[in-house]
Enzyme design. Structure first.
Site, PDB file in Angstrom:
ATOM      1  N   GLY A 127     -37.565 -55.698  68.846  1.00  7.41           N
ATOM      2  CA  GLY A 127     -36.891 -54.405  68.719  1.00  7.41           C
ATOM      3  C   GLY A 127     -37.871 -53.322  68.333  1.00  7.41           C
ATOM      4  N   GLY A 129     -38.038 -49.010  66.624  1.00 16.18           N
ATOM      5  CA  GLY A 129     -37.341 -47.899  65.985  1.00 16.18           C
ATOM      6  C   GLY A 129     -38.338 -46.865  65.531  1.00 16.18           C
ATOM      7  N   GLY A 130     -37.889 -45.989  64.637  1.00 16.31           N
ATOM      8  CA  GLY A 130     -38.749 -44.909  64.188  1.00 16.31           C
ATOM      9  C   GLY A 130     -39.980 -45.373  63.430  1.00 16.31           C
ATOM     10  CB  VAL A 179     -40.406 -55.872  65.121  1.00 16.58           C
ATOM     11  CG1 VAL A 179     -40.571 -57.254  64.491  1.00 16.58           C
ATOM     12  CG2 VAL A 179     -40.372 -54.804  64.045  1.00 16.58           C
ATOM     13  CD  GLU A 202     -39.236 -64.718  55.322  1.00 15.43           C
ATOM     14  OE1 GLU A 202     -38.810 -65.856  55.619  1.00 15.43           O
ATOM     15  OE2 GLU A 202     -38.991 -64.155  54.241  1.00 15.43           O
ATOM     16  CG  ASP A 205     -33.925 -46.400  55.489  1.00 10.78           C
ATOM     17  OD1 ASP A 205     -32.826 -45.789  55.467  1.00 10.78           O
ATOM     18  OD2 ASP A 205     -34.564 -46.608  56.525  1.00 10.78           O
TER      19      ASP A 205
END
Length: 237
Positions: free
Chosen positions: A18, A20-21, A25, A82, A126
């Site tokens: 995935g 994102g900002g 990953v 991990e 967050d």
């Protein structure tokens, strides 16, 4: 499919998980230690990446994703942690796959994770469903794991944000965080409470059609959980 390649001479990238900002990953395999890992590739200020690594390195708890090491490739930072086979909490909620008891148990895991982090001077800043991974297996032990300390703050360290600058996710941030004030442990607790409220009711009451409208709702009085879910135990409402 992502083409297999070696990064840092030992991690073989297998698939993209995935993005994102805060970066992309990948699932990778550690050729030296023969284990699966998650590699996050980030293009950001070196100070911020180092801060994330330092924050995560302070923590060692079964309900927090463990950071293994920090590396670099082509000017981009690599955070190796991990690999947790599972789904994010927001995905499970969208699919309706969590029972009320599941939510309570996952919430307990996350409370313990935050208590561990706060005791070591780390504020996540967050906490939200997208930053919680839930393991696929249903055996004994922690199932929820808090991840992504990309904007975490370490107590006593100089801040990387200017006074009045807002960091975090509007729909889950505390009023003081939205005002650009220092976010302490209470802010994380507020965000977790709002996350669990959403889990049990199916909606986040702060979310509005636009960011500006969402910002105006931050800190408003929320409907009592018991009013929306009168079937829940009184101890939760």
């Amino acid at each position: 499919m992502v083409r297999e390649e070696l990064v840092m001479d030992r991690f073989r990238v297998l698939e993209r998980l995935g993005s994102g900002g805060m970066g992309t990953v990948h699932r990778a395999f550690d050729e030296r230690l023969q284990r699966s890992v998650a590699v996050k590739e980030v293009a950001a200020e070196p100070e911020r990446i180092l801060r994330e690594a330092q924050a995560a390195a302070r923590l060692n708890h079964p309900a927090i994703v463990t950071l293994y090491e920090l590396g670099e490739r082509d000017g981009r930072a690599l955070l190796v942690s991990e690999f947790v086979p599972g789904d994010t909490l927001d995905h499970l909620l969208a699919q309706g796959l969590l029972a009320d008891r599941d939510i309570a148990e996952l919430g307990t895991d996350l409370c313990e994770a935050l208590a561990h982090a706060h005791a070591r001077g780390v504020v996540h800043r967050d906490v939200k469903p997208q930053n919680v991974i839930v393991r696929h297996d249903t055996g004994h032990g922690r199932r929820a794991k808090l991840m992504d300390f990309g904007i975490a703050r370490i107590a006593g360290s100089p801040t990387l944000t200017a006074t009045g600058q807002v960091v975090g996710t509007l729909a889950y941030m505390s009023p003081e965080q939205a005002d650009g004030r220092v976010a302490d442990s209470e802010s994380d607790v507020y965000s977790l409470a709002l996350t669990l409220y959403e889990c049990w009711t199916g909606e986040n009451p702060v979310v509005a059609p636009t960011p500006a409208a969402t910002a105006r709702r931050i800190g408003m009085a929320l409907p009592a959980l018991g009013d929306l879910r009168p079937d829940l135990p009184a101890s939760l409402t």
